[in-house]
Design a protein around this motif. Structure first.
Motif, mmCIF file in Angstrom:
data_model
loop_
_atom_site.group_PDB
_atom_site.id
_atom_site.type_symbol
_atom_site.label_atom_id
_atom_site.label_comp_id
_atom_site.label_asym_id
_atom_site.label_seq_id
_atom_site.Cartn_x
_atom_site.Cartn_y
_atom_site.Cartn_z
ATOM 1 N N ALA A 99 0.921 -1.235 0.051
ATOM 2 C CA ALA A 99 -0.118 -0.005 -0.038
ATOM 3 C C ALA A 99 0.761 1.253 0.062
ATOM 4 O O ALA A 99 0.415 2.103 -0.661
ATOM 5 C CB ALA A 99 -0.905 -0.048 1.176
ATOM 6 N N THR A 117 -1.489 3.733 -2.342
ATOM 7 C CA THR A 117 -2.891 3.315 -2.061
ATOM 8 C C THR A 117 -3.153 2.961 -0.549
ATOM 9 O O THR A 117 -2.384 3.230 0.153
ATOM 10 C CB THR A 117 -3.370 2.287 -2.983
ATOM 11 O OG1 THR A 117 -4.670 1.987 -2.902
ATOM 12 C CG2 THR A 117 -2.540 0.763 -2.643
ATOM 13 N N THR A 118 -4.131 2.406 -0.459
ATOM 14 C CA THR A 118 -4.361 1.819 1.079
ATOM 15 C C THR A 118 -4.665 0.210 1.193
ATOM 16 O O THR A 118 -5.024 -0.219 0.130
ATOM 17 C CB THR A 118 -5.671 2.500 1.620
ATOM 18 O OG1 THR A 118 -6.861 2.159 0.360
ATOM 19 C CG2 THR A 118 -5.586 4.193 1.312
ATOM 20 N N THR A 123 -8.120 -0.470 0.209
ATOM 21 C CA THR A 123 -8.146 -0.757 -1.402
ATOM 22 C C THR A 123 -8.049 -2.036 -1.733
ATOM 23 O O THR A 123 -8.487 -2.848 -2.413
ATOM 24 C CB THR A 123 -7.498 0.324 -2.145
ATOM 25 O OG1 THR A 123 -8.088 1.727 -1.786
ATOM 26 C CG2 THR A 123 -7.427 0.313 -3.519
ATOM 27 N N LEU A 128 -3.569 -0.116 -11.614
ATOM 28 C CA LEU A 128 -3.273 1.368 -11.447
ATOM 29 C C LEU A 128 -3.106 2.120 -12.610
ATOM 30 O O LEU A 128 -3.625 2.920 -12.691
ATOM 31 C CB LEU A 128 -2.231 1.607 -10.570
ATOM 32 C CG LEU A 128 -2.162 0.831 -8.899
ATOM 33 C CD1 LEU A 128 -1.067 1.215 -8.155
ATOM 34 C CD2 LEU A 128 -3.416 1.410 -8.349
ATOM 35 N N GLU A 188 -11.971 5.981 -5.059
ATOM 36 C CA GLU A 188 -10.601 5.564 -4.887
ATOM 37 C C GLU A 188 -9.563 5.882 -5.660
ATOM 38 O O GLU A 188 -8.323 6.235 -5.126
ATOM 39 C CB GLU A 188 -10.574 3.784 -4.808
ATOM 40 C CG GLU A 188 -11.626 3.118 -3.942
ATOM 41 C CD GLU A 188 -11.231 3.351 -2.612
ATOM 42 O OE1 GLU A 188 -10.215 3.606 -2.381
ATOM 43 O OE2 GLU A 188 -12.036 3.038 -1.679
ATOM 44 N N ALA A 197 -5.776 7.624 -4.293
ATOM 45 C CA ALA A 197 -4.606 6.801 -4.804
ATOM 46 C C ALA A 197 -3.698 7.613 -5.586
ATOM 47 O O ALA A 197 -2.524 7.484 -5.736
ATOM 48 C CB ALA A 197 -5.040 5.620 -5.394
ATOM 49 N N ASP A 198 -4.295 8.568 -6.333
ATOM 50 C CA ASP A 198 -3.391 9.504 -7.262
ATOM 51 C C ASP A 198 -3.348 10.762 -6.774
ATOM 52 O O ASP A 198 -4.249 11.484 -6.893
ATOM 53 C CB ASP A 198 -4.102 9.381 -8.476
ATOM 54 C CG ASP A 198 -3.026 9.937 -9.918
ATOM 55 O OD1 ASP A 198 -2.459 10.918 -9.498
ATOM 56 O OD2 ASP A 198 -2.915 9.222 -10.871
#
Length: 252
Positions: free
Chosen positions: A9, A14-15, A18, A53, A219, A223-224
């Protein structure tokens, strides 16, 4: 060698939540789960995550990504296609940067603007092949016709509305509002309506904006960092995502 879910992550920006969601959907699964329940990812899993991604950056929802991964089983070949697209995008952005710099320089020197130089790199038709491949010819055609039919004033009005919505999201996040509260949900409704107003966006059986598409965008905002910047950074993007999740659970 493998990496824990927390390490992956962090490395991927990200997490863990996710990644667990991706595993539930069968998009990116851990290579092993330890006796204590910890999830670990090997090199093959990381390659698959990288592909996911990249596809998310193209705006694909999770169901569409699953279909792409099922169809494109040769990872190196698929990644080469992604690389070609990224290089083309890099070139387009470089041309945009040069174009805007030139406009600023000309205006500051009170020179004469040259329209043929002002819009280099802004040709949206450069995405035709990618959109057609991922979403189908109809998705590109409808979106292109919708945008091309707008007058310059209508395009500016739409862009101003987009900027206004982003500003309202930032203000709500900075004020510490509850994303599931009335104001947060009013913003989520505006975001839904704004996205639903664009032809070619993924739809559900009823014709409304697809739930997975909306959640996937939420999400992606987190993430970005480029998307997060529109909402004031990571904390603002998290606020938007959580509001969209609450909206989807209540209304979709």
């Amino acid at each position: 060698m493998d990496w824990s879910i927390q390490e992956v992550a962090r490395l991927a920006g990200t997490t863990s939540r996710t990644l667990r969601h991706y595993a539930q959907l069968g998009i990116v699964e851990p290579s092993r789960v330890a006796a204590n329940g910890y999830r670990y990812y090997d090199e093959q899993s990381l390659v698959r995550l990288q592909r996911v991604l990249l596809l998310r950056e193209l705006g694909l929802g999770l169901p569409a990504i699953a279909q792409v991964l099922e169809r494109e089983t040769d990872a190196p070949t698929a990644l080469r296609a992604h690389l070609d697209w990224l290089r083309a995008e890099q070139g387009r952005l470089n041309r945009q940067i040069a174009s805007v710099r030139s406009t600023i320089d000309t205006m500051e020197k009170e020179g004469e603007l040259m329209p043929e130089n002002m819009f280099d790199g802004f040709d949206h038709t450069a995405y035709e092949a990618e959109v057609t491949e991922r979403w189908g010819a109809e998705a590109y055609r409808s979106g292109d016709e919708w945008w091309s039919a707008k007058t310059p004033a209508e395009k500016k009005e739409w862009q101003d509305a987009q900027a206004g919505l982003a500003a309202d999201w930032r203000a709500a996040a900075e004020a510490g509002l509850d994303p599931a509260g009335a104001e947060g949900q009013a913003l989520a409704r505006r975001q839904y309506d704004w996205l639903a107003g664009v032809p070619g966006t993924p739809r559900d059986a009823s014709g409304g904006l697809a739930r997975e598409y909306l959640l996937g965008l939420g999400e992606l905002y987190v993430a970005d960092e480029r998307f997060a910047a529109n909402y004031g950074g990571a904390s603002g993007a998290v606020f938007v995502r959580d509001a969209l999740v609450a909206f989807a659970e209540a209304s979709l």
